[in-house]
Design a protein around this motif. Sequence first.
Motif, PDB file in Angstrom:
ATOM      1  N   ARG A   5      -1.217  -0.898   1.181  1.00 33.91           N
ATOM      2  CA  ARG A   5      -1.060   0.307   0.342  1.00 33.91           C
ATOM      3  C   ARG A   5      -2.322   1.166   0.587  1.00 33.91           C
ATOM      4  NH1 ARG A   5       2.573   2.622  -3.962  1.00 33.91           N
ATOM      5  NH2 ARG A   5       1.452   4.677  -4.120  1.00 33.91           N
ATOM      6  N   LYS A  61      -7.948   4.959  -1.253  1.00 39.20           N
ATOM      7  CA  LYS A  61      -7.944   3.607  -1.998  1.00 39.20           C
ATOM      8  C   LYS A  61      -7.020   2.748  -1.077  1.00 39.20           C
ATOM      9  CE  LYS A  61      -6.260   1.106  -6.095  1.00 39.20           C
ATOM     10  NZ  LYS A  61      -5.664   1.401  -7.311  1.00 39.20           N
ATOM     11  N   ARG A  62      -7.418   1.554  -0.436  1.00 36.91           N
ATOM     12  CA  ARG A  62      -6.776   0.568   0.204  1.00 36.91           C
ATOM     13  C   ARG A  62      -6.431  -0.578  -0.665  1.00 36.91           C
ATOM     14  NH1 ARG A  62      -6.406   1.501   5.597  1.00 36.91           N
ATOM     15  NH2 ARG A  62      -6.369  -0.936   6.001  1.00 36.91           N
ATOM     16  N   THR A  63      -5.127  -0.963  -0.547  1.00 39.58           N
ATOM     17  CA  THR A  63      -4.840  -1.945  -1.308  1.00 39.58           C
ATOM     18  C   THR A  63      -4.115  -3.120  -0.615  1.00 39.58           C
ATOM     19  OG1 THR A  63      -4.333  -0.658  -3.305  1.00 39.58           O
ATOM     20  CG2 THR A  63      -3.688  -2.887  -3.639  1.00 39.58           C
ATOM     21  N   ASP A  64      -4.729  -4.332  -0.301  1.00 35.19           N
ATOM     22  CA  ASP A  64      -4.193  -5.339   0.343  1.00 35.19           C
ATOM     23  C   ASP A  64      -3.027  -5.765  -0.414  1.00 35.19           C
ATOM     24  OD1 ASP A  64      -6.133  -5.036   2.217  1.00 35.19           O
ATOM     25  OD2 ASP A  64      -7.467  -6.683   1.590  1.00 35.19           O
ATOM     26  N   ALA A 100     -13.118  -2.270  -2.967  1.00 35.85           N
ATOM     27  CA  ALA A 100     -13.297  -1.106  -3.416  1.00 35.85           C
ATOM     28  C   ALA A 100     -14.544  -0.194  -3.181  1.00 35.85           C
ATOM     29  CB  ALA A 100     -12.953  -1.014  -5.016  1.00 35.85           C
TER      30      ALA A 100
END
Length: 133
Positions: free
Chosen positions: A51, A31-34, A23
């Motif tokens: 995402r 916002k990149r969510t693995d 983050a």
Amino acid sequence: MRTIRSMALAAMIVASGLTLPPAQAQQPGVKRTDLQRHDLSAPGREAVQVRVDLASGVAFGKHTHPGEEIIYVLEGTLEYQIEDKPPVTLKPGDVLFIPAGTVHSAKNVSSGTGSELATYIVEKGKPLLTLVK
């Protein structure tokens, strides 16, 4: 003893710098969510799912990936610029395929959050994303 403590402290400082939470490395409004990462049966390749959420009006600049990217839009309206081609606008349920090494960018053109599920089939050990100037 003092030398050992100094070395241990230096090692902890270096290690903390190498393990920054993702983050902190993200740009504002993105916002990149693995979600998952798995080795494939093809040697040296892996699948990665992420995402990506973009705040309204936020753009993610030109970049490439060391493999293919398959995009599925979850929410909002996203505009993709792929190389020098006309922009492509996608809504929830739309998909897009981006070949390996292709320069592209994305922008949320909707009034709310824009979200995509990005699936990458990439070379293992390479950075997932490389920014282009």
